[in-house]
Design a protein around this motif. Structure first.
Motif, PDB file in Angstrom:
ATOM      1  N   PHE A 591       0.842  -1.188   0.000  1.00 59.47           N
ATOM      2  CA  PHE A 591       0.000   0.000   0.000  1.00 59.47           C
ATOM      3  C   PHE A 591       0.884   1.247   0.000  1.00 59.47           C
ATOM      4  O   PHE A 591       2.109   1.157  -0.113  1.00 59.47           O
ATOM      5  CB  PHE A 591      -0.974  -0.022   1.181  1.00 59.47           C
ATOM      6  CG  PHE A 591      -0.322   0.093   2.537  1.00 59.47           C
ATOM      7  CD1 PHE A 591      -0.614   1.154   3.370  1.00 59.47           C
ATOM      8  CD2 PHE A 591       0.576  -0.876   2.998  1.00 59.47           C
ATOM      9  CE1 PHE A 591      -0.030   1.259   4.620  1.00 59.47           C
ATOM     10  CE2 PHE A 591       1.156  -0.772   4.245  1.00 59.47           C
ATOM     11  CZ  PHE A 591       0.865   0.301   5.051  1.00 59.47           C
ATOM     12  N   ASP A 624      -3.125  -7.701   0.528  1.00 64.51           N
ATOM     13  CA  ASP A 624      -3.947  -6.573   0.076  1.00 64.51           C
ATOM     14  C   ASP A 624      -3.065  -5.637  -0.744  1.00 64.51           C
ATOM     15  O   ASP A 624      -1.840  -5.602  -0.578  1.00 64.51           O
ATOM     16  CB  ASP A 624      -4.546  -5.833   1.274  1.00 64.51           C
ATOM     17  CG  ASP A 624      -5.656  -4.877   0.850  1.00 64.51           C
ATOM     18  OD1 ASP A 624      -6.177  -5.030  -0.264  1.00 64.51           O
ATOM     19  OD2 ASP A 624      -6.011  -3.986   1.649  1.00 64.51           O
ATOM     20  N   ILE A 625      -3.702  -4.872  -1.631  1.00 63.23           N
ATOM     21  CA  ILE A 625      -2.969  -3.921  -2.466  1.00 63.23           C
ATOM     22  C   ILE A 625      -3.880  -2.739  -2.755  1.00 63.23           C
ATOM     23  O   ILE A 625      -5.072  -2.913  -3.004  1.00 63.23           O
ATOM     24  CB  ILE A 625      -2.491  -4.603  -3.782  1.00 63.23           C
ATOM     25  CG1 ILE A 625      -1.588  -3.651  -4.581  1.00 63.23           C
ATOM     26  CG2 ILE A 625      -3.649  -5.080  -4.616  1.00 63.23           C
ATOM     27  CD1 ILE A 625      -0.906  -4.336  -5.768  1.00 63.23           C
ATOM     28  N   ASP A 626      -3.334  -1.513  -2.672  1.00 67.81           N
ATOM     29  CA  ASP A 626      -4.139  -0.335  -2.997  1.00 67.81           C
ATOM     30  C   ASP A 626      -3.623   0.291  -4.290  1.00 67.81           C
ATOM     31  O   ASP A 626      -2.753  -0.274  -4.972  1.00 67.81           O
ATOM     32  CB  ASP A 626      -4.138   0.662  -1.835  1.00 67.81           C
ATOM     33  CG  ASP A 626      -2.762   1.286  -1.585  1.00 67.81           C
ATOM     34  OD1 ASP A 626      -1.804   0.938  -2.303  1.00 67.81           O
ATOM     35  OD2 ASP A 626      -2.655   2.127  -0.672  1.00 67.81           O
ATOM     36  N   GLY A 629       0.112   0.901  -4.337  1.00 66.83           N
ATOM     37  CA  GLY A 629       0.842  -0.353  -4.467  1.00 66.83           C
ATOM     38  C   GLY A 629       0.780  -0.905  -5.872  1.00 66.83           C
ATOM     39  O   GLY A 629       1.791  -1.401  -6.412  1.00 66.83           O
TER      40      GLY A 629
END
Length: 715
Positions: A591, A624-626, A629
């Motif tokens: 992130f 998780d990745i935003d 990211g």
């Protein structure tokens, strides 16, 4: 009813034996709660009977609406100390203003806890980590214990700016002015409580100490007080200081009324949006506050001087006493054998009824009857000041309560609901505020008594509350002669259980920085005392900083095959790495805070490994990745391939894969460069990367052979 009330959430079959057990447990807890509540109220800076007000309705409500069947709620040491810390800058301890603010604080704490519970935000307490709580609690235990030393020795000192300075003053005063009967009462209480705890734990040791010392106090006339005219004090110096003290108190009181009026004017000006008048009022308010502090400082100095006066009483022919400074009795006159002091507090000294004390301090008169039900007065200026303390007390109080509840649930096998426990504690504080209670929480010692007494359901707390009601209605006169030093002994015995050095050691063994945070919190709390909020804020900031640092710099390792034929951290294990393939594992969400860190790590590997042909990113740890990211990953892939090095991903979970699809990054990577496992990725790229190469013994070659063998076995 089953859903919301704990008493209906008890055992499947509630028999007459269960009722008997709850009645016995409730009475037993009440016998511990009543003397403890008197002591904790004074620790909070309130008259002792406010501890009883905090002990009859809040425990009942918290037990009915909480999720734990055995949690005993009421006044506790740490919350009492934090209450005093929050209110000390606002009003004089024990004054009507101080009491009103304490009740308002209970309402605010209750509303905050209730809101967290209803919104199912119980996890917010995790912002205060266990090492912080451990360090703070250890420091608070020492502060609480040492704050009782004046009562223990029967000496009077002015509170200094720092707590350790106050303790030093107490020890200096005790060296010369210890009141030995007072110290004897405290020592006797210690012996009774400790002895019964070792010999027969089922006997209520606290109650026995209270009964024995109260009877002794009454029998031996432990309290010695006389109301005299100021003319009976035969020293001009003392009379002058009394006059100056009264003048400073009067001036401070008048200015306090003026400040209250200015606060009202400020509200009116703010609502009317009159900026100029509001600014003028703020200036007048600040000036008045400074003047109040100046007069309070003068009063403190005069009060210290008054307390330092020691007198001997000389009996007159009519039976009255005249008081002379020690060593200045007239010739042929004989003293009464006591050391007398002028009893001085934060109020005006009535010169025609000056209180002289020549004995020990006792609890005194406790009003009989239940407190009146009333809505706490809400002052938004005070609310804004108390808000930070509200959050700290609410979270710390709940952490103490839920920790106790979890410890008991581990024994009983009961299922706990943290959010429901927040609702129970919040409603307990809210309802308590309507009956003049100050903030409460779950008690470890009384909950342990409840559990040992085999309480079956929340009805045990109902019987505890009913017992307190009976005491308030019929038995308050019996507490008049209870020595204050015994209350100090009760507090000191109770807080011994808060000291947990093993917890600090355990935290250090788990992670050195957790141990360091615990120690720093402990030291900071001691150094900044009585401003306890600073110590805990330092601990919270350190914990959050460590969390952010770890999030910004997650663990990134190169994988290679170990002797057990499993991929491990190559650097940590001292393993040989492949010259052409770099298997990189990223442990943590990708992130905005750590996106650039992944780029830096891949760039460093490209620079250090000159023969590198393929990079495999093991993404099993990226949960998780935003957007940041994803952007960093896209740039990394572009730069790696621009340098003539190929790149693949393995072990991508579903949520991350969905992001890659929605942003079309999957097309850029190529679906043929996404592998389900790191082993399959190595097997797919190994032959191509090593074709024409000089590496004869690649450590990853075994991975390919193992993968092939595993596939044959599956077929």
């Amino acid at each position: 009813m089953n859903r919301w009330l704990t008493i209906f959430n008890g055992p499947p079959v509630y028999k007459i034996d269960s009722l008997k057990a709850d009645i016995f447990a409730g009475l037993t807890v009440a016998l511990v709660l009543i003397p403890q509540s008197l002591a904790y109220a004074e620790l909070a800076g309130l008259p002792s009977y406010y501890g009883l007000y905090a002990s009859f309705l809040p425990p009942l409500v918290a037990a009915l609406f909480g999720s734990s069947r055995q949690l005993a709620t009421g006044p506790v040491a740490v919350v009492s100390l934090l209450t005093a810390t929050a209110l000390e800058p606002l009003a004089t301890a024990g004054s009507q203003q101080y009491i009103a603010y304490a009740i308002l604080l209970a309402l605010m704490v209750g509303v905050f806890q209730f809101a967290l519970g209803v919104l199912k935000l119980g996890l917010v307490v995790n912002f205060i980590s266990h090492p912080v709580v451990n360090g703070f609690t250890n420091a608070a235990a020492l502060i609480i214990a040492s704050s009782q030393l004046p009562k223990l020795f029967g000496v009077y000192v002015e509170r200094a700016h720092h707590h350790h300075e106050t303790v030093y003053s107490v020890m200096r005063a005790a060296e010369y002015y210890t009141h030995w009967p007072t110290l004897f009462m405290a020592a006797l209480a210690f012996v009774i409580m400790y002895g019964l705890k070792r010999i027969s734990p089922r006997i209520p040791n606290v109650l026995m100490a209270v009964v024995v010392t109260t009877v002794l106090s009454w029998t031996l006339e432990f309290e010695q007080k006389r109301a005299v005219d100021v003319a009976d004090i035969r020293t001009a110096r003392a009379v002058q200081v009394i006059e100056k003290f009264n003048e400073a108190i009067r001036s401070a009181a008048l200015l306090s009324e003026k400040r209250a009026a200015l606060i009202g004017n400020l509200k009116a000006n703010t609502q009317a949006r009159d900026a100029f008048e509001a600014l003028e009022t703020k200036f007048a308010l600040e000036r008045t506050s400074l003047q109040i502090e100046q007069y309070k400082s003068e009063a403190r100095n005069y009060r210290k001087t008054i307390r330092d006066f020691l007198f001997e009483g000389v009996r007159q022919s009519d039976g009255s006493l005249k008081f002379y400074p020690v060593g200045e009795i007239p010739d042929k006159a004989e003293g009464d054998g006591r050391l007398w002091r002028i009893q001085v507090g934060n109020a005006l000294l009535m010169t025609h009824q000056l209180q002289m004390t020549g004995g020990g301090e006792v609890v005194g008169r406790i009003p009989r009857g239940l407190p009146s039900f009333s809505l706490p007065e809400i002052d938004y200026y005070i609310v804004s000041h108390l808000l930070p303390f509200t959050v700290i007390i609410a979270l710390l109080g709940f952490m103490e309560a839920i920790s106790v509840a979890k410890a008991m649930a581990a024994i009983t096998g009961q299922r706990l609901d943290p959010n429901r426990e927040l609702i129970g504690q919040g409603l307990g504080n809210i309802c308590g505020a309507f009956t003049k209670s100050y903030p409460i929480s779950g008690s470890f010692s009384r909950s342990a008594v409840n559990l040992q007494s085999r309480a079956v359901s929340g009805l045990s707390s109902v019987f505890t509350s009913l017992t307190v009601v009976l005491v308030l209605l019929f038995f308050t006169p019996f507490f008049y002669h209870l020595p204050q030093s015994v209350l100090a002994a009760i507090i000191m015995m109770a807080v011994v259980g808060l000291i947990n050095v093993k917890g600090v050691i355990h935290a250090w063994q788990a992670k050195w920085y957790d141990g360091a945070i615990s120690v720093i919190t402990f030291v900071s709390t001691l150094v900044f005392a009585p401003h306890l909020d600073r110590g805990i804020m330092i601990g919270v900031i350190l914990s959050v900083s460590v969390f952010l640092y770890k999030s910004m710099r997650p663990k990134v390792v190169d994988l290679s095959l170990g002797t057990d034929k499993v991929l491990h951290d190559a650097v940590a294990g001292g393993l040989q790495e492949c010259r052409y393939i770099d298997v990189v594992r990223f442990d943590g969400p990708l992130f905005f805070a750590n996106a650039s860190y992944l780029e830096d790590q891949i760039r460093n590997r490209r620079r250090s490994k000159k023969e590198l042909k393929h990079i495999i990113i093991s993404a099993s740890g990226i949960n998780d990745i935003d957007a940041s990211g994803e952007e960093a990953l896209s740039l990394t892939i572009q730069r790696v391939r621009s340098a003539g090095i190929d790149i693949s991903l393995s072990g991508v979970n579903r949520s991350v894969m969905n992001v890659l699809r929605r942003t079309h990054l999957l097309v850029k990577i190529g679906e043929d460069h996404i592998y389900p496992t790191v082993e399959k990725a190595i097997r797919a790229v190994h032959e191509q990367t090593h074709r024409g190469g000089e590496e004869k013994a690649c450590p990853l070659n075994t991975v390919c052979l193992l993968s092939q063998a595993r596939e044959k076995m599956e077929v």
